[in-house]
Design a protein around this motif. Sequence first.
Motif, PDB file in Angstrom:
ATOM      1  N   THR A  62       0.853  -1.187   0.000  1.00  0.00           N
ATOM      2  CA  THR A  62       0.000   0.000   0.000  1.00  0.00           C
ATOM      3  C   THR A  62       0.892   1.241   0.000  1.00  0.00           C
ATOM      4  OG1 THR A  62      -0.068   0.193   2.405  1.00  0.00           O
ATOM      5  CG2 THR A  62      -1.746  -1.223   1.381  1.00  0.00           C
ATOM      6  N   ALA A  63       0.279   2.398  -0.129  1.00  0.00           N
ATOM      7  CA  ALA A  63       1.041   3.650  -0.085  1.00  0.00           C
ATOM      8  C   ALA A  63       1.758   3.790   1.260  1.00  0.00           C
ATOM      9  CB  ALA A  63       0.106   4.833  -0.314  1.00  0.00           C
ATOM     10  N   ALA A  64       1.178   3.183   2.296  1.00  0.00           N
ATOM     11  CA  ALA A  64       1.790   3.232   3.625  1.00  0.00           C
ATOM     12  C   ALA A  64       2.840   2.132   3.813  1.00  0.00           C
ATOM     13  CB  ALA A  64       0.711   3.101   4.703  1.00  0.00           C
ATOM     14  N   GLY A  65       3.041   1.299   2.786  1.00  0.00           N
ATOM     15  CA  GLY A  65       4.059   0.259   2.864  1.00  0.00           C
ATOM     16  C   GLY A  65       3.582  -1.065   3.435  1.00  0.00           C
ATOM     17  N   GLN A  66       2.293  -1.199   3.686  1.00  0.00           N
ATOM     18  CA  GLN A  66       1.775  -2.462   4.228  1.00  0.00           C
ATOM     19  C   GLN A  66       1.583  -3.482   3.106  1.00  0.00           C
ATOM     20  OE1 GLN A  66      -1.761  -1.012   6.227  1.00  0.00           O
ATOM     21  NE2 GLN A  66      -0.700  -1.093   8.185  1.00  0.00           N
ATOM     22  N   ARG A  67       1.830  -4.728   3.450  1.00  0.00           N
ATOM     23  CA  ARG A  67       1.662  -5.805   2.471  1.00  0.00           C
ATOM     24  C   ARG A  67       0.182  -5.970   2.119  1.00  0.00           C
ATOM     25  NH1 ARG A  67       5.946  -7.417   5.793  1.00  0.00           N
ATOM     26  NH2 ARG A  67       7.634  -8.510   4.735  1.00  0.00           N
ATOM     27  N   GLU A  68      -0.072  -6.251   0.834  1.00  0.00           N
ATOM     28  CA  GLU A  68      -1.433  -6.524   0.355  1.00  0.00           C
ATOM     29  C   GLU A  68      -1.424  -7.861  -0.371  1.00  0.00           C
ATOM     30  OE1 GLU A  68      -4.216  -3.632   1.169  1.00  0.00           O
ATOM     31  OE2 GLU A  68      -4.380  -4.128  -0.944  1.00  0.00           O
ATOM     32  N   TYR A  69      -2.347  -8.727   0.002  1.00  0.00           N
ATOM     33  CA  TYR A  69      -2.449 -10.053  -0.595  1.00  0.00           C
ATOM     34  C   TYR A  69      -3.813 -10.214  -1.249  1.00  0.00           C
ATOM     35  CZ  TYR A  69       1.580 -11.123   2.328  1.00  0.00           C
ATOM     36  OH  TYR A  69       2.812 -11.115   2.919  1.00  0.00           O
ATOM     37  N   GLY A  70      -3.851 -11.026  -2.293  1.00  0.00           N
ATOM     38  CA  GLY A  70      -5.098 -11.335  -2.973  1.00  0.00           C
ATOM     39  C   GLY A  70      -5.399 -12.821  -2.866  1.00  0.00           C
ATOM     40  N   PRO A  71      -6.458 -13.254  -3.519  1.00  0.00           N
ATOM     41  CA  PRO A  71      -6.851 -14.668  -3.463  1.00  0.00           C
ATOM     42  C   PRO A  71      -5.779 -15.619  -4.010  1.00  0.00           C
ATOM     43  CG  PRO A  71      -8.456 -13.368  -4.717  1.00  0.00           C
ATOM     44  CD  PRO A  71      -7.369 -12.443  -4.289  1.00  0.00           C
ATOM     45  N   ASP A  72      -5.017 -15.188  -5.001  1.00  0.00           N
ATOM     46  CA  ASP A  72      -3.970 -16.061  -5.553  1.00  0.00           C
ATOM     47  C   ASP A  72      -2.884 -16.340  -4.515  1.00  0.00           C
ATOM     48  OD1 ASP A  72      -5.293 -16.168  -7.973  1.00  0.00           O
ATOM     49  OD2 ASP A  72      -4.023 -14.650  -8.929  1.00  0.00           O
ATOM     50  N   GLU A  73      -2.503 -15.324  -3.774  1.00  0.00           N
ATOM     51  CA  GLU A  73      -1.482 -15.516  -2.740  1.00  0.00           C
ATOM     52  C   GLU A  73      -2.003 -16.410  -1.610  1.00  0.00           C
ATOM     53  OE1 GLU A  73      -0.438 -11.882  -4.978  1.00  0.00           O
ATOM     54  OE2 GLU A  73      -2.265 -12.447  -3.960  1.00  0.00           O
ATOM     55  N   VAL A  74      -3.258 -16.223  -1.241  1.00  0.00           N
ATOM     56  CA  VAL A  74      -3.852 -17.070  -0.190  1.00  0.00           C
ATOM     57  C   VAL A  74      -3.880 -18.522  -0.664  1.00  0.00           C
ATOM     58  CG1 VAL A  74      -5.960 -17.556   1.114  1.00  0.00           C
ATOM     59  CG2 VAL A  74      -5.165 -15.190   0.864  1.00  0.00           C
ATOM     60  N   ALA A  75      -4.261 -18.737  -1.918  1.00  0.00           N
ATOM     61  CA  ALA A  75      -4.287 -20.096  -2.469  1.00  0.00           C
ATOM     62  C   ALA A  75      -2.888 -20.701  -2.471  1.00  0.00           C
ATOM     63  CB  ALA A  75      -4.871 -20.080  -3.878  1.00  0.00           C
ATOM     64  N   ARG A  76      -1.899 -19.905  -2.818  1.00  0.00           N
ATOM     65  CA  ARG A  76      -0.509 -20.390  -2.836  1.00  0.00           C
ATOM     66  C   ARG A  76      -0.064 -20.782  -1.431  1.00  0.00           C
ATOM     67  NH1 ARG A  76       3.856 -19.244  -6.626  1.00  0.00           N
ATOM     68  NH2 ARG A  76       5.855 -19.557  -5.606  1.00  0.00           N
ATOM     69  N   VAL A  77      -0.411 -19.972  -0.441  1.00  0.00           N
ATOM     70  CA  VAL A  77      -0.041 -20.300   0.945  1.00  0.00           C
ATOM     71  C   VAL A  77      -0.717 -21.603   1.370  1.00  0.00           C
ATOM     72  CG1 VAL A  77      -0.211 -19.557   3.358  1.00  0.00           C
ATOM     73  CG2 VAL A  77       0.455 -17.922   1.589  1.00  0.00           C
ATOM     74  N   ARG A  78      -1.942 -21.814   0.962  1.00  0.00           N
ATOM     75  CA  ARG A  78      -2.628 -23.076   1.291  1.00  0.00           C
ATOM     76  C   ARG A  78      -1.883 -24.271   0.677  1.00  0.00           C
ATOM     77  NH1 ARG A  78      -8.519 -20.639   0.254  1.00  0.00           N
ATOM     78  NH2 ARG A  78      -8.894 -19.827   2.346  1.00  0.00           N
TER      79      ARG A  78
END
Length: 123
Positions: free
Chosen positions: A32-48
Amino acid sequence: MRIGDAAAAAGTTPRALRFYEQRGLLPPPRRTAAGQREYGPDEVARVRVIRELLALGLTVEDLRSLADRLARLGEIPPGRCGHPDSDRPGFGVIARRLAALDAEIDRLTRLREGLALRTFRQP
């Protein structure tokens, strides 16, 4: 979604997501503009997929060697143990792990048989 939400959706912790990123299992996430990590459904699926493969006995190092194919590993239905398909992604790593498991099962079986003979032998 932020790291805490993504971790919860994948059934893990934010610390694990950072660890997977550091080890090269997850690509660096958008920020994000504040430097926080942003994840989407693809990343969640990969972690699973990562968590499932770790639970099946693969190591983080095994998965590092498959990092570019983790998404494909999650899509492929499991093959029959007696008929491995060497064209599948990760076949070599998985075949080596299966061989190690088979060797450990053989070792433990011999150990159990030896103990059973000692324990139940009649005087």
